[in-house]
Design a protein around this motif. Structure first.
Motif, PDB file in Angstrom:
ATOM      1  N   ALA A 185      15.116 -88.705   6.995  1.00 42.78           N
ATOM      2  CA  ALA A 185      15.900 -87.564   7.490  1.00 42.78           C
ATOM      3  C   ALA A 185      15.928 -87.534   9.014  1.00 42.78           C
ATOM      4  CB  ALA A 185      15.328 -86.263   6.949  1.00 42.78           C
ATOM      5  N   ILE A 186      14.789 -87.846   9.633  1.00 45.06           N
ATOM      6  CA  ILE A 186      14.733 -87.887  11.098  1.00 45.06           C
ATOM      7  C   ILE A 186      15.686 -88.965  11.616  1.00 45.06           C
ATOM      8  CG2 ILE A 186      13.272 -88.439  13.087  1.00 45.06           C
ATOM      9  CD1 ILE A 186      10.908 -87.229  11.489  1.00 45.06           C
ATOM     10  N   ALA A 187      15.620 -90.162  11.011  1.00 47.13           N
ATOM     11  CA  ALA A 187      16.470 -91.277  11.449  1.00 47.13           C
ATOM     12  C   ALA A 187      17.945 -90.968  11.206  1.00 47.13           C
ATOM     13  CB  ALA A 187      16.065 -92.551  10.715  1.00 47.13           C
ATOM     14  N   TYR A 188      18.235 -90.299  10.094  1.00 44.66           N
ATOM     15  CA  TYR A 188      19.623 -89.952   9.752  1.00 44.66           C
ATOM     16  C   TYR A 188      20.206 -89.017  10.807  1.00 44.66           C
ATOM     17  CZ  TYR A 188      23.522 -88.827   6.552  1.00 44.66           C
ATOM     18  OH  TYR A 188      24.756 -88.676   5.971  1.00 44.66           O
ATOM     19  N   ARG A 189      19.428 -88.012  11.252  1.00 43.58           N
ATOM     20  CA  ARG A 189      19.910 -87.075  12.270  1.00 43.58           C
ATOM     21  C   ARG A 189      20.161 -87.799  13.584  1.00 43.58           C
ATOM     22  NH1 ARG A 189      16.209 -83.528   9.624  1.00 43.58           N
ATOM     23  NH2 ARG A 189      14.553 -83.850  11.127  1.00 43.58           N
ATOM     24  N   VAL A 190      19.287 -88.732  13.927  1.00 43.40           N
ATOM     25  CA  VAL A 190      19.464 -89.493  15.164  1.00 43.40           C
ATOM     26  C   VAL A 190      20.722 -90.348  15.068  1.00 43.40           C
ATOM     27  CG1 VAL A 190      18.501 -91.334  16.597  1.00 43.40           C
ATOM     28  CG2 VAL A 190      17.011 -89.513  15.758  1.00 43.40           C
ATOM     29  N   ARG A 191      20.906 -91.003  13.911  1.00 36.83           N
ATOM     30  CA  ARG A 191      22.046 -91.900  13.717  1.00 36.83           C
ATOM     31  C   ARG A 191      23.367 -91.144  13.778  1.00 36.83           C
ATOM     32  NH1 ARG A 191      20.042 -94.190   9.654  1.00 36.83           N
ATOM     33  NH2 ARG A 191      21.235 -93.302   7.941  1.00 36.83           N
ATOM     34  N   HIS A 192      23.372 -89.893  13.312  1.00 41.63           N
ATOM     35  CA  HIS A 192      24.598 -89.083  13.312  1.00 41.63           C
ATOM     36  C   HIS A 192      24.666 -88.141  14.518  1.00 41.63           C
ATOM     37  CE1 HIS A 192      24.789 -90.554   9.174  1.00 41.63           C
ATOM     38  NE2 HIS A 192      26.066 -90.222   9.187  1.00 41.63           N
ATOM     39  N   ASN A 193      23.740 -88.363  15.469  1.00 40.43           N
ATOM     40  CA  ASN A 193      23.747 -87.598  16.711  1.00 40.43           C
ATOM     41  C   ASN A 193      23.708 -86.088  16.466  1.00 40.43           C
ATOM     42  OD1 ASN A 193      23.691 -87.515  19.542  1.00 40.43           O
ATOM     43  ND2 ASN A 193      25.905 -87.216  19.671  1.00 40.43           N
ATOM     44  N   ILE A 194      22.884 -85.675  15.483  1.00 41.36           N
ATOM     45  CA  ILE A 194      22.698 -84.249  15.192  1.00 41.36           C
ATOM     46  C   ILE A 194      21.505 -83.775  16.014  1.00 41.36           C
ATOM     47  CG2 ILE A 194      22.152 -82.549  13.405  1.00 41.36           C
ATOM     48  CD1 ILE A 194      23.544 -84.482  11.408  1.00 41.36           C
TER      49      ILE A 194
END
Length: 311
Positions: A158-167
């Motif tokens: 989830a942390i990596a996903y937010r970083v990848r989607h610039n959230i």
């Protein structure tokens, strides 16, 4: 702190998270949603603030090198452990207990599902990134699973996903608690063909609870339906040897009865109803939807509807 799924306040993304807001809108529109309630982001923020865990999270993330996968995993483990160890504020614990006992006076099982504010968004679905817990019984266990859902906002994925989607906005975790539908049939449905982008409804179906399909335990039947006419354009009926069912306070995998292994899961009436539901959902939300559904005693229930982000 807590709102029912027919409370208009639950339509607020910042209060109920993506899943909670979507389900509340569907419930208020009269769509067939299992009864339940949302433990809002206000509850999450209060619990983290009173315990001091919010400051711990800020400190941990401020020093984190997001390009270092091992460091992200270590930070995730540390943060999740801190959240799951929180002593729930007594006023909140009391409210959760009251809502659960009103929903399930006989300690019936519920599903406890994460609903973060950065989830089920038009351009970032977070599908599979955070947790769902099935067959949760008693208020005490519901409270523990709510903390587990809060903690799942900080899995390394989830942390990596937010970083990848610039959230970059601070994530807040609401949690949806709903009566468990002990489905005879279940599956997923796309209101547009995700491969061809054509005006077709794609339905995948399995026996028992949908956990078997979502977790990849079983290869489901697949049906492609012409959305306008309702005609079934193609169907792929594969052997289904495993199904997941409720047993007491847990889900278990068991063999599919011999007469159902090669049988078609959905009949014509059920496919027609799902196609009609697909059209209603797409019109209601104004965009193609990725839907989780269940059928019990012939009734279709909608468990979740999120935007199809690939279209």
């Amino acid at each position: 702190m807590i709102v029912s799924l027919n409370d208009p306040k639950g339509e607020e993304l910042k209060l109920a998270g993506g899943k909670g807001a979507s389900l509340t809108r569907m419930a208020r529109a009269g769509l067939p949603i299992p009864e339940g309630f949302v433990v809002t982001t206000e509850a999450y923020n209060m619990a983290l603030a009173e315990s001091g865990v919010d400051k711990l999270i800020e400190k941990e993330l401020a020093k984190l090198d997001y390009s270092d996968n091992e460091a992200v995993k270590q930070a995730s483990t540390f943060i999740r452990s801190a959240i799951e160890s929180i002593d729930m504020p007594s006023s909140l614990e009391k409210q959760i207990t009251e809502f659960y006992e009103k929903l399930c006076p006989g300690n019936e099982p519920v599903a406890v599902r994460s609903s973060a504010t950065a989830e089920d968004l038009p351009d970032a679905s977070f599908a599979g990134q955070q947790e769902t817990y099935l067959v949760v019984v008693t208020a005490k266990n519901v409270i523990q699973r709510i903390k587990s859902c809060w903690a799942s906002c900080f899995t390394d994925r989830a942390i990596a996903y937010r970083v990848r989607h610039n959230i970059t906005d601070r994530v807040a975790g609401a949690v949806v608690v709903q009566k468990l539908i002990e489905s005879e049939k279940s599956g997923v449905m796309f209101t547009v063909n995700p491969v061809t982008k054509g005006d077709q409804v794609v339905v995948e179906a399995c026996w028992g609870l949908g956990e078997a399909l979502v977790s990849g335990v079983v290869t489901p039947d697949q049906y492609i339906i012409d959305k306008k006419s309702g005609k079934v354009l193609s169907s792929s009926i594969l052997p289904k040897t495993t199904m997941i069912v409720r047993r007491s306070s847990e889900t278990v995998s068991q063999p599919v009865p011999a007469e159902k292994v090669r049988a078609q899961v959905l009949n014509g009436n059920e496919l027609n109803r799902l196609n009609e539901v697909a059209k209603k959902l797409e019109e209601f939300f104004g965009s193609p939807q990725d839907v989780e559904w269940a059928i019990k005693f012939g009734k279709v229930y909608l468990l979740q509807s999120r935007p199809v982000t690939t279209v």
